[in-house]
Design a protein around this motif. Structure first.
Motif, PDB file in Angstrom:
ATOM      1  N   THR A 152      61.185  47.265   5.459  1.00 47.10           N
ATOM      2  CA  THR A 152      61.714  45.913   5.257  1.00 47.10           C
ATOM      3  C   THR A 152      62.360  45.776   3.895  1.00 47.10           C
ATOM      4  O   THR A 152      63.346  45.034   3.743  1.00 47.10           O
ATOM      5  N   ARG A 153      61.873  46.502   2.917  1.00 45.69           N
ATOM      6  CA  ARG A 153      62.510  46.473   1.596  1.00 45.69           C
ATOM      7  C   ARG A 153      63.800  47.282   1.607  1.00 45.69           C
ATOM      8  O   ARG A 153      64.805  46.846   1.037  1.00 45.69           O
ATOM      9  N   ARG A 154      63.797  48.422   2.252  1.00 41.38           N
ATOM     10  CA  ARG A 154      65.026  49.215   2.340  1.00 41.38           C
ATOM     11  C   ARG A 154      66.119  48.463   3.092  1.00 41.38           C
ATOM     12  O   ARG A 154      67.295  48.521   2.728  1.00 41.38           O
ATOM     13  N   LEU A 155      65.718  47.772   4.137  1.00 41.48           N
ATOM     14  CA  LEU A 155      66.692  47.024   4.935  1.00 41.48           C
ATOM     15  C   LEU A 155      67.154  45.747   4.243  1.00 41.48           C
ATOM     16  O   LEU A 155      68.083  45.088   4.719  1.00 41.48           O
ATOM     17  N   GLY A 156      66.529  45.413   3.149  1.00 44.39           N
ATOM     18  CA  GLY A 156      66.905  44.199   2.433  1.00 44.39           C
ATOM     19  C   GLY A 156      66.408  42.927   3.092  1.00 44.39           C
ATOM     20  O   GLY A 156      66.864  41.828   2.759  1.00 44.39           O
ATOM     21  N   ILE A 157      65.447  43.061   4.005  1.00 47.94           N
ATOM     22  CA  ILE A 157      64.891  41.880   4.668  1.00 47.94           C
ATOM     23  C   ILE A 157      64.000  41.112   3.703  1.00 47.94           C
ATOM     24  O   ILE A 157      63.902  39.889   3.769  1.00 47.94           O
ATOM     25  N   CYS A 204      69.927  57.118  12.248  1.00 47.02           N
ATOM     26  CA  CYS A 204      69.302  55.790  12.228  1.00 47.02           C
ATOM     27  C   CYS A 204      70.123  54.786  13.029  1.00 47.02           C
ATOM     28  O   CYS A 204      71.315  54.579  12.756  1.00 47.02           O
ATOM     29  N   VAL A 205      69.472  54.113  13.986  1.00 47.94           N
ATOM     30  CA  VAL A 205      70.181  53.166  14.844  1.00 47.94           C
ATOM     31  C   VAL A 205      70.454  51.834  14.150  1.00 47.94           C
ATOM     32  O   VAL A 205      71.173  50.989  14.680  1.00 47.94           O
ATOM     33  N   VAL A 206      69.877  51.644  12.954  1.00 52.42           N
ATOM     34  CA  VAL A 206      70.151  50.405  12.205  1.00 52.42           C
ATOM     35  C   VAL A 206      70.836  50.718  10.872  1.00 52.42           C
ATOM     36  O   VAL A 206      70.854  49.901   9.965  1.00 52.42           O
ATOM     37  N   GLU A 207      71.418  51.905  10.777  1.00 59.80           N
ATOM     38  CA  GLU A 207      72.033  52.338   9.506  1.00 59.80           C
ATOM     39  C   GLU A 207      73.096  51.364   9.014  1.00 59.80           C
ATOM     40  O   GLU A 207      73.182  51.081   7.820  1.00 59.80           O
ATOM     41  N   ASP A 208      73.893  50.823   9.927  1.00 62.52           N
ATOM     42  CA  ASP A 208      74.976  49.927   9.510  1.00 62.52           C
ATOM     43  C   ASP A 208      74.461  48.578   9.025  1.00 62.52           C
ATOM     44  O   ASP A 208      75.203  47.802   8.416  1.00 62.52           O
ATOM     45  N   LEU A 209      73.188  48.299   9.273  1.00 61.67           N
ATOM     46  CA  LEU A 209      72.571  47.061   8.803  1.00 61.67           C
ATOM     47  C   LEU A 209      71.780  47.259   7.513  1.00 61.67           C
ATOM     48  O   LEU A 209      71.221  46.309   6.979  1.00 61.67           O
TER      49      LEU A 209
END
Length: 227
Positions: A152-157, A204-209
């Motif tokens: 969640t931190r890597r994803l910026g959530i 990663c299937v969410v790499e663009d996010l």
């Protein structure tokens, strides 16, 4: 400044949808057959792999039957039974004390409220959430383990660092219907792709996010920092 609430909600929705497609059958990986076994397994899982815990509990759950057995056993004997998990002496103490308290205060049953569970020795909010969700079918929050914290931190959530602060920050933007699955999706993806030191951003299937993607931002994770 963080990410605006509406865009965080949109991002979380996209992440959850994609990870559900990638890991359609994800669930808890600890092995147990009743609430007490679940509680003990979760206590043992702190800073230890579920695979190791399952190996230990396969024998443990054959030897001990009910909280009375754990409360009555000698501390050194129980610690020896747990000696291949991390902090086994401390965990043996927690298990014995928690079982004693359950016998004294809860008729030997695993409590079904957050306050009563977190009142047991060795049980914090994360452990209580797991027991409530998978033992009592009660979802009061989001389990924040090391995978959830890292992803969640890597994803910026979230920009929070402490597990309880992360949970508080996630609950308004993760749909309540996804609170339980969200943890398992993060864990599955963390194990399969987004590891602590060598995330495989190309798979990663969410790499663009992800603002931390090595494909676009080579300095973000190149150091291998394990959040």
């Amino acid at each position: 400044m963080g990410t605006p609430r509406d865009s965080r909600e949109d991002q979380v929705a996209d992440v959850v949808d994609r990870l559900h497609e990638e890991y359609p059958d994800t669930t808890i990986s600890l092995e147990f057959s009743n609430r007490l076994e679940l509680l003990i397994a979760v206590i043992l899982s702190a800073q230890c792999t579920d695979e190791r815990v399952n190996t230990v509990t396969a024998d443990l759950f054959e030897k001990y039957d009910g909280p009375e057995d754990y409360a009555a056993v000698d501390q050194d004997e129980l610690a020896e039974d747990l000696n291949s998990v991390t902090y086994y002496n401390n965990k043996a103490g927690y298990i014995r004390e928690a079982c004693t308290k359950m016998i004294e205060d809860h008729d030997g049953e695993v409590p079904d409220t957050m306050s009563e569970l977190t009142d047991l020795p060795g049980v914090g909010r994360k452990t209580a959430n797991v027991v409530l969700q998978h033992g009592h079918d009660v979802v009061e929050g989001i389990v924040v383990d090391t995978h959830v914290q890292r992803l969640t931190r890597r994803l910026g959530i979230t920009e929070e660092k402490r597990p309880e602060a992360i949970e508080e920050d996630l609950m308004p933007v993760v749909p309540e219907s996804e609170w339980q699955d969200f943890t398992h999706l993060m864990i599955s993806h963390g194990r399969a792709v987004c590891s602590a030191r060598n995330p495989d951003c190309g798979e990663c299937v969410v790499e663009d996010l992800c603002p931390s993607s090595k494909l676009d931002h080579g300095t973000d994770l190149a150091s291998g920092e394990a959040w």
